[in-house]
Write a protein that holds these residues in place. Structure first.
Motif, PDB file in Angstrom:
ATOM      1  N   UNK A  11       0.822  -1.211   0.000  1.00  0.00           N
ATOM      2  CA  UNK A  11       0.000   0.000   0.000  1.00  0.00           C
ATOM      3  C   UNK A  11       0.856   1.262   0.000  1.00  0.00           C
ATOM      4  N   UNK A  12       2.138   1.122  -0.292  1.00  0.00           N
ATOM      5  CA  UNK A  12       3.015   2.280  -0.306  1.00  0.00           C
ATOM      6  C   UNK A  12       3.763   2.442   1.004  1.00  0.00           C
ATOM      7  N   UNK A  18      -4.450   4.484   6.529  1.00  0.00           N
ATOM      8  CA  UNK A  18      -5.030   3.160   6.782  1.00  0.00           C
ATOM      9  C   UNK A  18      -5.184   2.912   8.281  1.00  0.00           C
ATOM     10  N   UNK A  19      -4.184   3.314   9.034  1.00  0.00           N
ATOM     11  CA  UNK A  19      -4.253   3.151  10.487  1.00  0.00           C
ATOM     12  C   UNK A  19      -5.379   4.005  11.047  1.00  0.00           C
ATOM     13  N   UNK A  52     -14.377  -6.016  15.514  1.00  0.00           N
ATOM     14  CA  UNK A  52     -13.813  -4.746  15.052  1.00  0.00           C
ATOM     15  C   UNK A  52     -12.510  -4.969  14.286  1.00  0.00           C
ATOM     16  N   UNK A  53     -11.684  -5.904  14.742  1.00  0.00           N
ATOM     17  CA  UNK A  53     -10.442  -6.218  14.030  1.00  0.00           C
ATOM     18  C   UNK A  53     -10.761  -6.777  12.643  1.00  0.00           C
ATOM     19  N   UNK A  54     -11.745  -7.630  12.574  1.00  0.00           N
ATOM     20  CA  UNK A  54     -12.181  -8.175  11.286  1.00  0.00           C
ATOM     21  C   UNK A  54     -12.637  -7.043  10.369  1.00  0.00           C
ATOM     22  N   UNK A  55     -13.395  -6.097  10.911  1.00  0.00           N
ATOM     23  CA  UNK A  55     -13.864  -4.962  10.121  1.00  0.00           C
ATOM     24  C   UNK A  55     -12.697  -4.101   9.644  1.00  0.00           C
ATOM     25  N   UNK A  56     -11.659  -3.953  10.466  1.00  0.00           N
ATOM     26  CA  UNK A  56     -10.466  -3.208  10.043  1.00  0.00           C
ATOM     27  C   UNK A  56      -9.865  -3.849   8.801  1.00  0.00           C
ATOM     28  N   UNK A  60      -9.714  -2.087   5.015  1.00  0.00           N
ATOM     29  CA  UNK A  60      -8.462  -1.824   4.324  1.00  0.00           C
ATOM     30  C   UNK A  60      -8.402  -2.536   2.975  1.00  0.00           C
ATOM     31  N   UNK A  61      -8.925  -3.750   2.907  1.00  0.00           N
ATOM     32  CA  UNK A  61      -9.003  -4.436   1.612  1.00  0.00           C
ATOM     33  C   UNK A  61      -9.912  -3.658   0.668  1.00  0.00           C
ATOM     34  N   UNK A  62     -11.026  -3.156   1.183  1.00  0.00           N
ATOM     35  CA  UNK A  62     -11.939  -2.341   0.360  1.00  0.00           C
ATOM     36  C   UNK A  62     -11.249  -1.076  -0.145  1.00  0.00           C
ATOM     37  N   UNK A  63     -10.270  -0.581   0.611  1.00  0.00           N
ATOM     38  CA  UNK A  63      -9.519   0.615   0.223  1.00  0.00           C
ATOM     39  C   UNK A  63      -8.400   0.288  -0.776  1.00  0.00           C
ATOM     40  N   UNK A  64      -8.269  -0.984  -1.132  1.00  0.00           N
ATOM     41  CA  UNK A  64      -7.284  -1.375  -2.135  1.00  0.00           C
ATOM     42  C   UNK A  64      -6.014  -2.015  -1.610  1.00  0.00           C
ATOM     43  N   UNK A  65      -5.943  -2.251  -0.318  1.00  0.00           N
ATOM     44  CA  UNK A  65      -4.746  -2.892   0.243  1.00  0.00           C
ATOM     45  C   UNK A  65      -4.799  -4.381  -0.118  1.00  0.00           C
ATOM     46  N   UNK A  66      -3.796  -4.878  -0.855  1.00  0.00           N
ATOM     47  CA  UNK A  66      -3.853  -6.276  -1.281  1.00  0.00           C
ATOM     48  C   UNK A  66      -3.535  -7.287  -0.183  1.00  0.00           C
TER      49      UNK A  66
END
Length: 95
Positions: A11-12, A18-19, A52-56, A60-66
């Protein structure tokens, strides 16, 4: 009480956005959180923390983090209630 370190991979270099998303999710879940230099302390019941951890991760995957790697340390007590502040105060009193 848990200690979570989320590391987005691929993710760069700058990962603060992301955090911040994870911090928002944890706060929205009603969990008591304390950001620190290499993660977040979380206070809450087991199911709420894990959800909540699962949602995190999902966000982040939805934001494009592979890829995401997370480290989770946790402790539970059944003999008495204990808060993050209790744990910190106990050590500070001994300093």
């Amino acid at each position: 009480i848990a200690d979570l370190c989320v590391v987005p991979l691929g993710a760069g270099v700058s990962l603060g956005a992301y955090i911040a998303e994870c911090e928002k999710i944890l706060a929205k879940a009603g969990l008591k959180i304390r950001l620190h230099g290499y993660g977040t302390n979380i206070e809450g019941d087991w199911d709420s923390v894990m959800q909540a951890i699962k949602e995190c991760h999902q966000r982040l995957h939805d934001m494009g983090v592979p890829r995401i790697t997370s480290t989770l340390r946790f402790g539970t007590r059944v003999d008495r209630d204990q808060t993050l502040e209790d744990k910190i105060r106990s050590v500070e009193e001994k300093l």
